[in-house]
Write a protein that holds these residues in place. Sequence first.
Motif, mmCIF file in Angstrom:
data_model
loop_
_atom_site.group_PDB
_atom_site.id
_atom_site.type_symbol
_atom_site.label_atom_id
_atom_site.label_comp_id
_atom_site.label_asym_id
_atom_site.label_seq_id
_atom_site.Cartn_x
_atom_site.Cartn_y
_atom_site.Cartn_z
ATOM 1 N N GLU A 1 -14.019 11.404 19.824
ATOM 2 C CA GLU A 1 -13.226 10.177 19.634
ATOM 3 C C GLU A 1 -13.327 9.721 18.188
ATOM 4 O O GLU A 1 -14.356 9.903 17.542
ATOM 5 C CB GLU A 1 -13.760 9.061 20.554
ATOM 6 N N ARG A 2 -12.263 9.097 17.716
ATOM 7 C CA ARG A 2 -12.272 8.614 16.336
ATOM 8 C C ARG A 2 -13.052 7.313 16.199
ATOM 9 O O ARG A 2 -13.057 6.501 17.117
ATOM 10 C CB ARG A 2 -10.839 8.379 15.858
ATOM 11 N N ILE A 3 -13.655 7.150 15.050
ATOM 12 C CA ILE A 3 -14.348 5.893 14.778
ATOM 13 C C ILE A 3 -13.367 5.009 14.014
ATOM 14 O O ILE A 3 -12.931 5.364 12.909
ATOM 15 C CB ILE A 3 -15.619 6.128 13.915
ATOM 16 N N HIS B 1 -2.634 2.272 12.547
ATOM 17 C CA HIS B 1 -2.214 1.571 11.311
ATOM 18 C C HIS B 1 -2.897 0.203 11.312
ATOM 19 O O HIS B 1 -4.066 0.090 10.981
ATOM 20 C CB HIS B 1 -0.682 1.496 11.334
ATOM 21 N N GLY B 2 -2.196 -0.847 11.739
ATOM 22 C CA GLY B 2 -2.777 -2.188 11.636
ATOM 23 C C GLY B 2 -3.795 -2.520 12.705
ATOM 24 O O GLY B 2 -4.532 -3.500 12.571
ATOM 25 N N PRO C 1 -2.431 1.315 16.769
ATOM 26 C CA PRO C 1 -3.861 1.387 16.443
ATOM 27 C C PRO C 1 -4.198 2.319 15.284
ATOM 28 O O PRO C 1 -5.265 2.205 14.697
ATOM 29 C CB PRO C 1 -4.509 1.865 17.749
ATOM 30 N N VAL D 1 -10.242 -0.246 4.750
ATOM 31 C CA VAL D 1 -10.185 -1.712 4.642
ATOM 32 C C VAL D 1 -10.468 -2.406 5.974
ATOM 33 O O VAL D 1 -11.081 -3.467 6.024
ATOM 34 C CB VAL D 1 -8.807 -2.143 4.080
ATOM 35 N N ASP D 2 -10.020 -1.766 7.063
ATOM 36 C CA ASP D 2 -10.122 -2.437 8.357
ATOM 37 C C ASP D 2 -11.544 -2.475 8.904
ATOM 38 O O ASP D 2 -11.828 -3.221 9.831
ATOM 39 C CB ASP D 2 -9.206 -1.759 9.380
ATOM 40 N N PHE E 1 -3.078 -9.147 9.249
ATOM 41 C CA PHE E 1 -2.613 -8.036 8.410
ATOM 42 C C PHE E 1 -1.094 -8.211 8.173
ATOM 43 O O PHE E 1 -0.601 -8.109 7.043
ATOM 44 C CB PHE E 1 -2.925 -6.728 9.148
ATOM 45 N N GLY F 1 -11.511 6.854 7.701
ATOM 46 C CA GLY F 1 -10.436 7.815 7.496
ATOM 47 C C GLY F 1 -9.178 7.114 7.022
ATOM 48 O O GLY F 1 -8.979 5.916 7.252
ATOM 49 N N HIS F 2 -8.373 7.858 6.333
ATOM 50 C CA HIS F 2 -7.119 7.318 5.815
ATOM 51 C C HIS F 2 -6.191 8.476 5.499
ATOM 52 O O HIS F 2 -6.654 9.552 5.101
ATOM 53 C CB HIS F 2 -7.382 6.483 4.549
ATOM 54 N N ALA F 3 -4.889 8.229 5.673
ATOM 55 C CA ALA F 3 -3.929 9.299 5.419
ATOM 56 C C ALA F 3 -3.915 9.706 3.941
ATOM 57 O O ALA F 3 -3.585 10.848 3.614
ATOM 58 C CB ALA F 3 -2.532 8.859 5.860
ATOM 59 N N ARG G 1 -10.200 -1.325 -1.129
ATOM 60 C CA ARG G 1 -10.051 -2.669 -0.569
ATOM 61 C C ARG G 1 -11.277 -3.064 0.244
ATOM 62 O O ARG G 1 -11.533 -4.237 0.466
ATOM 63 C CB ARG G 1 -8.800 -2.715 0.322
ATOM 64 N N HIS H 1 0.821 -1.200 0.000
ATOM 65 C CA HIS H 1 0.000 0.000 0.000
ATOM 66 C C HIS H 1 0.857 1.252 0.000
ATOM 67 O O HIS H 1 0.813 2.062 0.927
ATOM 68 C CB HIS H 1 -0.930 -0.019 1.221
HETATM 69 N N1 CMC Z 1 -13.264 9.283 13.053
HETATM 70 C C1 CMC Z 1 -13.587 10.560 13.327
HETATM 71 N N2 CMC Z 1 -12.845 11.623 12.909
HETATM 72 C C2 CMC Z 1 -11.769 11.362 12.170
HETATM 73 C C3 CMC Z 1 -11.385 10.050 11.825
HETATM 74 C C4 CMC Z 1 -12.196 8.991 12.302
HETATM 75 N N3 CMC Z 1 -11.876 7.715 12.039
HETATM 76 N N4 CMC Z 1 -10.263 10.097 11.082
HETATM 77 C C5 CMC Z 1 -9.925 11.397 10.971
HETATM 78 N N5 CMC Z 1 -10.836 12.155 11.627
HETATM 79 C C6 CMC Z 1 -10.836 13.611 11.765
HETATM 80 C C7 CMC Z 1 -9.841 14.043 12.825
HETATM 81 O O1 CMC Z 1 -10.400 14.057 14.116
HETATM 82 C C8 CMC Z 1 -9.452 15.397 12.328
HETATM 83 O O2 CMC Z 1 -10.510 16.292 12.664
HETATM 84 P P1 CMC Z 1 -10.186 17.806 13.106
HETATM 85 O O3 CMC Z 1 -9.508 18.409 11.904
HETATM 86 O O4 CMC Z 1 -11.519 18.377 13.421
HETATM 87 O O5 CMC Z 1 -9.254 17.684 14.283
HETATM 88 C C9 CMC Z 1 -9.484 15.259 10.804
HETATM 89 O O6 CMC Z 1 -10.353 14.156 10.545
HETATM 90 C C10 CMC Z 1 -8.122 14.976 10.220
HETATM 91 O O7 CMC Z 1 -7.486 13.959 11.020
HETATM 92 P P2 CMC Z 1 -5.963 13.510 10.781
HETATM 93 O O8 CMC Z 1 -5.552 12.522 11.829
HETATM 94 O O9 CMC Z 1 -5.119 14.728 10.604
HETATM 95 O O10 CMC Z 1 -6.143 12.829 9.384
HETATM 96 P P3 CMC Z 1 -5.301 11.740 8.768
HETATM 97 O O11 CMC Z 1 -5.674 11.726 7.352
HETATM 98 O O12 CMC Z 1 -3.877 11.904 9.114
HETATM 99 O O13 CMC Z 1 -5.840 10.421 9.523
HETATM 100 C C11 CMC Z 1 -5.916 8.181 10.177
HETATM 101 C C12 CMC Z 1 -5.593 9.150 9.063
HETATM 102 C C13 CMC Z 1 -5.983 6.774 9.573
HETATM 103 C C14 CMC Z 1 -4.809 8.239 11.240
HETATM 104 C C15 CMC Z 1 -7.273 8.551 10.810
HETATM 105 O O14 CMC Z 1 -8.273 8.636 9.823
HETATM 106 C C16 CMC Z 1 -7.712 7.613 11.932
HETATM 107 O O15 CMC Z 1 -7.268 7.757 13.052
HETATM 108 N N6 CMC Z 1 -8.613 6.626 11.596
HETATM 109 C C17 CMC Z 1 -9.021 5.626 12.559
HETATM 110 C C18 CMC Z 1 -7.997 4.490 12.586
HETATM 111 C C19 CMC Z 1 -8.082 3.601 11.363
HETATM 112 O O16 CMC Z 1 -9.174 3.220 10.931
HETATM 113 N N7 CMC Z 1 -6.903 3.258 10.819
HETATM 114 C C20 CMC Z 1 -6.807 2.316 9.689
HETATM 115 C C21 CMC Z 1 -6.254 2.969 8.465
HETATM 116 S S1 CMC Z 1 -6.455 1.882 7.033
HETATM 117 C C22 CMC Z 1 -5.320 0.621 7.343
HETATM 118 C C23 CMC Z 1 -3.944 1.020 6.942
HETATM 119 O O17 CMC Z 1 -3.709 1.125 5.725
HETATM 120 O O18 CMC Z 1 -3.101 1.214 7.848
#
Ligand code: CMC
Length: 377
Positions: free
Chosen positions: A253-255, A221-222, A219, A312-313, A334, A259-261, A269, A186
């Motif tokens: 709190e995040r769900i 990432h994987g 948490p 994906v997760d 993973f 979301g994804h970077a 996926r 990825h």
């Molecule tokens: N739920 C609620 N709000 C969210 C979420 C979420 N899952 N993800 C991002 N946001 C909000 C965040 O609070 C922030 O809001 P504000 O600007 O008001 O503070 C805004 O979106 C930007 O957040 P960021 O952390 O700067 O954005 P990012 O693109 O760097 O985040 C992430 C990427 C994966 C770290 C994040 O989306 C997250 O924490 N997601 C939950 C964990 C998750 O599902 N991870 C698996 C990723 S897919 C597997 C892989 O490839 O690793």
Amino acid sequence: MAEVELKRGLRDVYFDNTESSNVIGDIGRLIYRGYDIHDLAEKSTFEETVYLMMHGQLPTQAELDAFDSTMRSSRAIPQEVIDIITSIKQGHPMDVLRTALSALSSFEPDVDDVSHEGTLRKGIKIAAQAPTIVAAHHRIRSGDKPLDPDPSLNHAGNFLYMLLGEKPDEDTSRLMDKDLIVHLDHGSNASSFAARVTASTLADIHGAVVTGVSTLKGPLHGGAAEGVMKMALEIGEEGNVEAYLAGKRERRERIMGFGHAVYRAEDPRARHLREGSRELANKKGQPHWFEILSKVEEHMRPYAERGICVNVDFWSGSVYYLLGIPEDLFISIFAVARVPGYVVQVLEQQDKNILLRPLLNYVGPTDLEYVPIANRG
Ligand code: CMC
């Protein structure tokens, strides 16, 4: 002090060219070596996709047969490594996996060989051994004897067999195969980048893979799949979804599973595992979890406007849960898929190596006077 342009988190920074995978975030596409992930998930197998990624093109039948046979014959791990796993069996499966992978290097005569051929040879072996470690650890901690790999089964089927003690039916094996394909590589994800940093010092493949696995555990990432299933269990029933999500929003709190970077659209996926989760839930007579998660997805739709979409997760956790796999093993699955991905990226890094060494902008003081400890207030 000269002004510097900071790119915190290295976001939007390209540090090299790649030919292995392309994550196209704005439209939600994922390409492996030119092939769309949807085609590979639907039409290929994990072994064929690993060959494609490691060699750069799809194999002929003879090439695939030889590759598959090497993978099947490389699955066993030394008894000494099983003994190490036994002695740390209470640890988290990811900690045990990284320790056991690290220990495997001691049984590798050419551990320091960082040539392309050496890394490829050892990398295929590590990819074949990773599922054996995860399965052996799970059986040992459950009070069972580890099962020998079954060479009549493919990579996914053998993994499920060694883990759960039963040969999976064809549909289940195919679902795990798909899951492994979509998790294989990825782009510059955090753990593959970390593996590249290690490889860029000309450290060996075992070290680079251990770095990758250690980084994958977090948490953000994987670890998200485990978090998603915890959430589904906390929600308990469909009618609680709205209130549960409102509470999360209130507490900011995040769900997990959203979301994804890189993706600002749905993670491509996710759809394969959503379908798999639906079919498996019906087959197991447990449509409950699928319904709860579908409701969560529905209530999260407004977030898509901010680019926070399902990843994906979100669906992989429910697939693993329905297969009867304990939640603390979700990241290890993973990892089993991503280990060959680390090998691919390490090969690419080594082939045109440059030491990865960015700068940090120092913002602390500079001219403090050293005071002997006896004189400090
Ligand atoms: N739920 C609620 N709000 C969210 C979420 C979420 N899952 N993800 C991002 N946001 C909000 C965040 O609070 C922030 O809001 P504000 O600007 O008001 O503070 C805004 O979106 C930007 O957040 P960021 O952390 O700067 O954005 P990012 O693109 O760097 O985040 C992430 C990427 C994966 C770290 C994040 O989306 C997250 O924490 N997601 C939950 C964990 C998750 O599902 N991870 C698996 C990723 S897919 C597997 C892989 O490839 O690793």
